[in-house]
Motif scaffolding. Structure first.
Motif, PDB file in Angstrom:
ATOM      1  N   GLY A 316      16.662  75.172  19.281  1.00  0.00           N
ATOM      2  CA  GLY A 316      16.374  74.184  18.263  1.00  0.00           C
ATOM      3  C   GLY A 316      15.832  72.870  18.774  1.00  0.00           C
ATOM      4  O   GLY A 316      15.906  71.851  18.079  1.00  0.00           O
ATOM      5  N   VAL A 317      15.266  72.837  19.996  1.00  0.00           N
ATOM      6  CA  VAL A 317      14.646  71.618  20.516  1.00  0.00           C
ATOM      7  C   VAL A 317      13.129  71.762  20.426  1.00  0.00           C
ATOM      8  O   VAL A 317      12.590  72.865  20.255  1.00  0.00           O
ATOM      9  CB  VAL A 317      15.079  71.344  21.970  1.00  0.00           C
ATOM     10  N   GLU A 359      14.594  61.298  38.301  1.00  0.00           N
ATOM     11  CA  GLU A 359      15.922  61.542  37.774  1.00  0.00           C
ATOM     12  C   GLU A 359      15.849  61.965  36.312  1.00  0.00           C
ATOM     13  O   GLU A 359      14.945  61.549  35.585  1.00  0.00           O
ATOM     14  CB  GLU A 359      16.791  60.276  37.882  1.00  0.00           C
ATOM     15  N   ARG A 360      16.822  62.770  35.899  1.00  0.00           N
ATOM     16  CA  ARG A 360      16.923  63.158  34.497  1.00  0.00           C
ATOM     17  C   ARG A 360      17.102  61.928  33.612  1.00  0.00           C
ATOM     18  O   ARG A 360      17.860  61.026  33.950  1.00  0.00           O
ATOM     19  CB  ARG A 360      18.114  64.091  34.312  1.00  0.00           C
ATOM     20  N   VAL A 361      16.399  61.898  32.477  1.00  0.00           N
ATOM     21  CA  VAL A 361      16.558  60.824  31.501  1.00  0.00           C
ATOM     22  C   VAL A 361      17.075  61.437  30.213  1.00  0.00           C
ATOM     23  O   VAL A 361      16.399  62.274  29.595  1.00  0.00           O
ATOM     24  CB  VAL A 361      15.222  60.085  31.236  1.00  0.00           C
ATOM     25  N   LEU A 362      18.262  61.062  29.806  1.00  0.00           N
ATOM     26  CA  LEU A 362      18.874  61.552  28.577  1.00  0.00           C
ATOM     27  C   LEU A 362      19.160  60.362  27.671  1.00  0.00           C
ATOM     28  O   LEU A 362      19.901  59.452  28.044  1.00  0.00           O
ATOM     29  CB  LEU A 362      20.169  62.307  28.870  1.00  0.00           C
ATOM     30  N   VAL A 363      18.564  60.363  26.478  1.00  0.00           N
ATOM     31  CA  VAL A 363      18.781  59.307  25.495  1.00  0.00           C
ATOM     32  C   VAL A 363      19.295  59.971  24.224  1.00  0.00           C
ATOM     33  O   VAL A 363      18.588  60.771  23.607  1.00  0.00           O
ATOM     34  CB  VAL A 363      17.491  58.519  25.216  1.00  0.00           C
ATOM     35  N   VAL A 380      15.914  62.280  17.048  1.00  0.00           N
ATOM     36  CA  VAL A 380      17.140  61.526  17.284  1.00  0.00           C
ATOM     37  C   VAL A 380      17.400  61.350  18.775  1.00  0.00           C
ATOM     38  O   VAL A 380      17.732  60.255  19.237  1.00  0.00           O
ATOM     39  CB  VAL A 380      18.337  62.228  16.618  1.00  0.00           C
ATOM     40  N   ALA A 381      17.251  62.437  19.548  1.00  0.00           N
ATOM     41  CA  ALA A 381      17.566  62.403  20.972  1.00  0.00           C
ATOM     42  C   ALA A 381      16.400  62.972  21.778  1.00  0.00           C
ATOM     43  O   ALA A 381      15.567  63.724  21.254  1.00  0.00           O
ATOM     44  CB  ALA A 381      18.831  63.204  21.257  1.00  0.00           C
ATOM     45  N   GLU A 382      16.366  62.593  23.061  1.00  0.00           N
ATOM     46  CA  GLU A 382      15.322  63.113  23.947  1.00  0.00           C
ATOM     47  C   GLU A 382      15.898  63.302  25.338  1.00  0.00           C
ATOM     48  O   GLU A 382      16.681  62.477  25.826  1.00  0.00           O
ATOM     49  CB  GLU A 382      14.116  62.172  23.994  1.00  0.00           C
ATOM     50  N   LEU A 383      15.493  64.389  25.961  1.00  0.00           N
ATOM     51  CA  LEU A 383      15.884  64.698  27.328  1.00  0.00           C
ATOM     52  C   LEU A 383      14.634  65.009  28.132  1.00  0.00           C
ATOM     53  O   LEU A 383      13.828  65.853  27.732  1.00  0.00           O
ATOM     54  CB  LEU A 383      16.841  65.898  27.356  1.00  0.00           C
ATOM     55  N   VAL A 401      14.721  66.241  20.207  1.00  0.00           N
ATOM     56  CA  VAL A 401      15.736  66.914  19.402  1.00  0.00           C
ATOM     57  C   VAL A 401      15.842  66.200  18.055  1.00  0.00           C
ATOM     58  O   VAL A 401      16.095  64.999  18.016  1.00  0.00           O
ATOM     59  CB  VAL A 401      17.106  66.912  20.104  1.00  0.00           C
ATOM     60  N   PRO A 402      15.646  66.917  16.936  1.00  0.00           N
ATOM     61  CA  PRO A 402      15.708  66.280  15.620  1.00  0.00           C
ATOM     62  C   PRO A 402      17.101  65.811  15.216  1.00  0.00           C
ATOM     63  O   PRO A 402      17.240  65.034  14.287  1.00  0.00           O
ATOM     64  CB  PRO A 402      15.202  67.379  14.677  1.00  0.00           C
ATOM     65  N   GLY A 403      18.154  66.291  15.885  1.00  0.00           N
ATOM     66  CA  GLY A 403      19.526  65.889  15.582  1.00  0.00           C
ATOM     67  C   GLY A 403      20.236  65.509  16.857  1.00  0.00           C
ATOM     68  O   GLY A 403      19.632  65.405  17.927  1.00  0.00           O
ATOM     69  N   PRO A 404      21.544  65.298  16.793  1.00  0.00           N
ATOM     70  CA  PRO A 404      22.313  65.005  18.002  1.00  0.00           C
ATOM     71  C   PRO A 404      22.173  66.137  19.016  1.00  0.00           C
ATOM     72  O   PRO A 404      22.252  67.310  18.669  1.00  0.00           O
ATOM     73  CB  PRO A 404      23.749  64.884  17.487  1.00  0.00           C
ATOM     74  N   ILE A 405      21.974  65.784  20.263  1.00  0.00           N
ATOM     75  CA  ILE A 405      21.825  66.795  21.311  1.00  0.00           C
ATOM     76  C   ILE A 405      23.207  67.208  21.796  1.00  0.00           C
ATOM     77  O   ILE A 405      24.110  66.379  21.928  1.00  0.00           O
ATOM     78  CB  ILE A 405      20.964  66.249  22.475  1.00  0.00           C
ATOM     79  N   ASP A 406      23.415  68.512  22.032  1.00  0.00           N
ATOM     80  CA  ASP A 406      24.720  68.989  22.472  1.00  0.00           C
ATOM     81  C   ASP A 406      24.628  69.524  23.903  1.00  0.00           C
ATOM     82  O   ASP A 406      23.545  69.675  24.472  1.00  0.00           O
ATOM     83  CB  ASP A 406      25.288  70.040  21.514  1.00  0.00           C
TER      84      ASP A 406
END
Length: 601
Positions: A316-317, A359-363, A380-383, A401-406
């Motif tokens: 779903g990403v 480095e990995r960027v997780l927002v 909503v979120a991006e990795l 990611v259109p919603g919260p990333i898990d």
């Protein structure tokens, strides 16, 4: 298989009659004398039912196909009626009567489109213009009942109707006259896969391979794939693994007189997502794990496509892959978004930050991070995960990611990055196709020979359309009163010239510190801001490139086409090089250095 699934365009059965085996049993028990085809032209003889079409990624309703019904009893099949109408010389009249019934039905709720089947010859009927104007936004399916005699004439006919009301699909690809040549010649927005390739696909590797080829071909052309006749959960799982965009069939919903809601598909999609996400179960049992599938590939583009398809279909990403070339990050593959940013400078945006730092960027909330650059609505979120080969960062795997990333999604993206990096280490980085650069070289001499800024802009617009293979172009450069349109060519140029100054300024901002932004996905995927506006107004393909001089304010070139086309990063880079040349020449040709951005006289 049900009658309406075999022949969705013209299921001419009595109102309320059951489908499938029940219909055949009823026909044997209550067979009546065959009625002549002219009976279909009687007032009230025809009506339309609707069957839902949904997006396989999320189960959202995106369209309905309108299916013909008769109000009198008959044991004849749809093709028998059409064959009889053709023998009596009234096939066009019958199809026009069906379209009249579609008009009488009105528009579906939610502004979704309707799919209607029409033979190629009927599209030339003089009555079609009025019908197209009265129909709700629709997709014309070219049926398999007859060959196309003159593709050029058919393209001209279709171009008379704007894309915001009329799109094109090729029906039953793989059967009858609906060969892939239809797709090549007509550049449809949708490719409908023949149900013979869909039914039982989960148990037939040969079917699976054929369908993967059609879906991959459609994706490379920028078309949306649609599988009809979906009747089992197992087939749905396989279709999702292959990467089909849209589905319809009895599993999704039966045809009805109103606007039926999709049924069962949401639960089936969740089940397919769960069964395909593992490493050896469900559909992966047919096609192998992601690592196994990628290991068999020798082309880096195919490896990137396999990874992005896997992440999109099962997690779903909205993934995208960028690889470094000439100190910029170039788009290689992506799923779920209609447009992408390309030519990203290292350090720009979250993708560029991952490349610059390694480095990995997780927002988790992009609205709170000033580095985020929007290209897809509703994120909503991006990795962003760097891709390393021999210790060097060569690119980035990005996931919107259109919603919260898990945690499951995070792990999947990181695993996908590792698999792709391994593939790049084996195959090497992709080498750009040199043909766009040859075209650039040919046009550069013509552009450089311009004697005024006006002539320069016009020549550059022509060159850009030919390099990109797109029909329409507009160019804006800074002038004393702001951005000014200095060139506009092509059959859809009015869509560009009607842009407001604020909309043009937004396009310029879109490509600030990136090379370009362009459409890359199906027309039902997410679109953004001003480019989404151009899509909604009737451009099936959009490419936006900055015209950036040394130290001066930027201009912009916008290219577009009515047809669905997938741009390649090599072609986009050639357009960017052309725009760089134009920026330099524009300054040199400007009559007054103090207004170097003004258009030529």
């Amino acid at each position: 298989m049900s009658t309406e699934d075999r022949h969705p365009a013209h299921d001419l059965r009595p109102e309320g009659a059951p489908g499938g085996e029940a219909t055949e049993a009823l026909s044997r028990a209550t067979a009546r004398p065959a009625l002549g085809a002219r009976s279909l032209l009687a007032p009230g003889a025809l009506t339309m039912h609707a069957q839902p079409i949904v997006c396989l990624a999320d189960g959202n309703l995106v369209a309905f196909e309108l299916l013909g019904r008769t109000t009198f009893a008959t044991d004849r099949s749809p093709e028998q009626w059409l064959d009889g109408a053709a023998r009596e010389g009234i096939q066009r009249d019958v199809e026009i009567a069906l379209l009249e019934a579609a008009c009488a039905r009105g528009a579906p709720p939610g502004g979704v489109r309707v799919f209607i089947n029409v033979s190629a010859s009927t599209l030339f009927d003089a009555r079609m213009d009025d019908l197209v104007a009265r129909l709700p936004p629709h997709v014309i399916e070219i049926t398999e009942h007859e060959p196309v005699a003159d593709y050029a004439a058919l393209r001209r006919r279709l171009d008379r109707w704007p894309m915001d009301t009329t799109m094109l699909a090729i029906d039953d690809v793989g059967s009858g006259y609906s060969s892939l040549s239809h797709v090549v010649e007509l550049r449809p927005h949708f490719v409908k896969v023949d149900r013979a390739l869909v039914n039982g696909i989960h148990r037939d590797p040969n079917q699976l391979a054929a369908l993967r080829g059609i879906v991959g071909y459609a994706r490379q052309c920028g078309a949306t794939s649609l599988a009809e006749g979906v009747e089992s959960h197992a087939d749905l799982v396989a279709l999702r693994a292959v990467g089909v965009d849209l589905v319809q069939g009895f599993l999704v919903g039966q045809p009805g007189p109103g606007w039926p809601r999709p049924r069962r598909v949401a639960a089936s999609i969740e089940r397919s997502r769960g069964s395909g996400a593992g490493t050896g179960s469900g559909t992966d049992g047919l096609v192998g794990t992601l690592a196994q599938r990628v290991e068999r590939l020798t082309d880096p583009h195919e490896a990137a496509d396999e990874v992005t398809s896997h992440l999109y279909e099962h997690f779903g990403v909205l993934p995208s892959v960028y690889l470094e070339r000439s100190e910029r990050l170039r788009f290689v593959s992506g799923r779920g978004q209609w447009q992408v940013l390309d030519g990203i400078e290292s350090g720009v945006g979250l993708t560029g930050a991952a490349h610059a730092t390694g480095e990995r960027v997780l927002v988790r909330d992009v609205a709170r991070d000033p580095r985020y650059r929007e290209a897809v609505p509703g994120i909503v979120a991006e990795l962003a995960v760097p891709l390393r080969v021999d210790g060097r960062v060569v690119g980035v795997l990005n996931a919107d990611v259109p919603g919260p990333i898990d945690d499951r999604q995070i792990a999947a993206v990181e695993s996908g990055a590792a698999v792709l990096a391994g593939a790049l280490a084996r195959s090497g980085l992709p080498r750009p196709d040199d043909s766009p650069y040859k075209a650039l070289g040919t046009h550069a001499a013509v552009v450089a020979a311009a004697r005024t800024t006006g002539e320069l802009a016009q020549r550059a617009a022509v060159a850009a359309t030919e390099i990109a293979g797109l029909a329409t172009a507009g160019m804006w450069t800074p002038g004393p009163d702001g951005l000014e349109l200095v060139a506009g060519i092509g059959p859809r140029v009015e869509l560009l010239t009607s842009l407001s100054p604020d909309e043009v300024a937004e396009l310029v901002r879109l490509v600030s510190r990136v090379g370009s932004s362009y459409s890359t996905g199906p027309v039902f995927t997410r679109a953004f801001g001003p480019t989404g506006l151009l899509r909604d107004r009737g451009l099936g393909t959009v490419l936006v490139t900055a015209v950036r001089g040394a130290g001066g304010p930027p201009g912009v070139v916008v290219l577009g086409d009515r047809a669905a086309r997938a741009s390649r990063s090599e072609v986009v880079e050639a357009v960017e090089l052309l725009c760089g040349l134009v920026a330099v020449l524009h300054v040199a040709l400007a009559p007054d250095p103090t207004v170097a951005g003004s258009p030529g006289r």
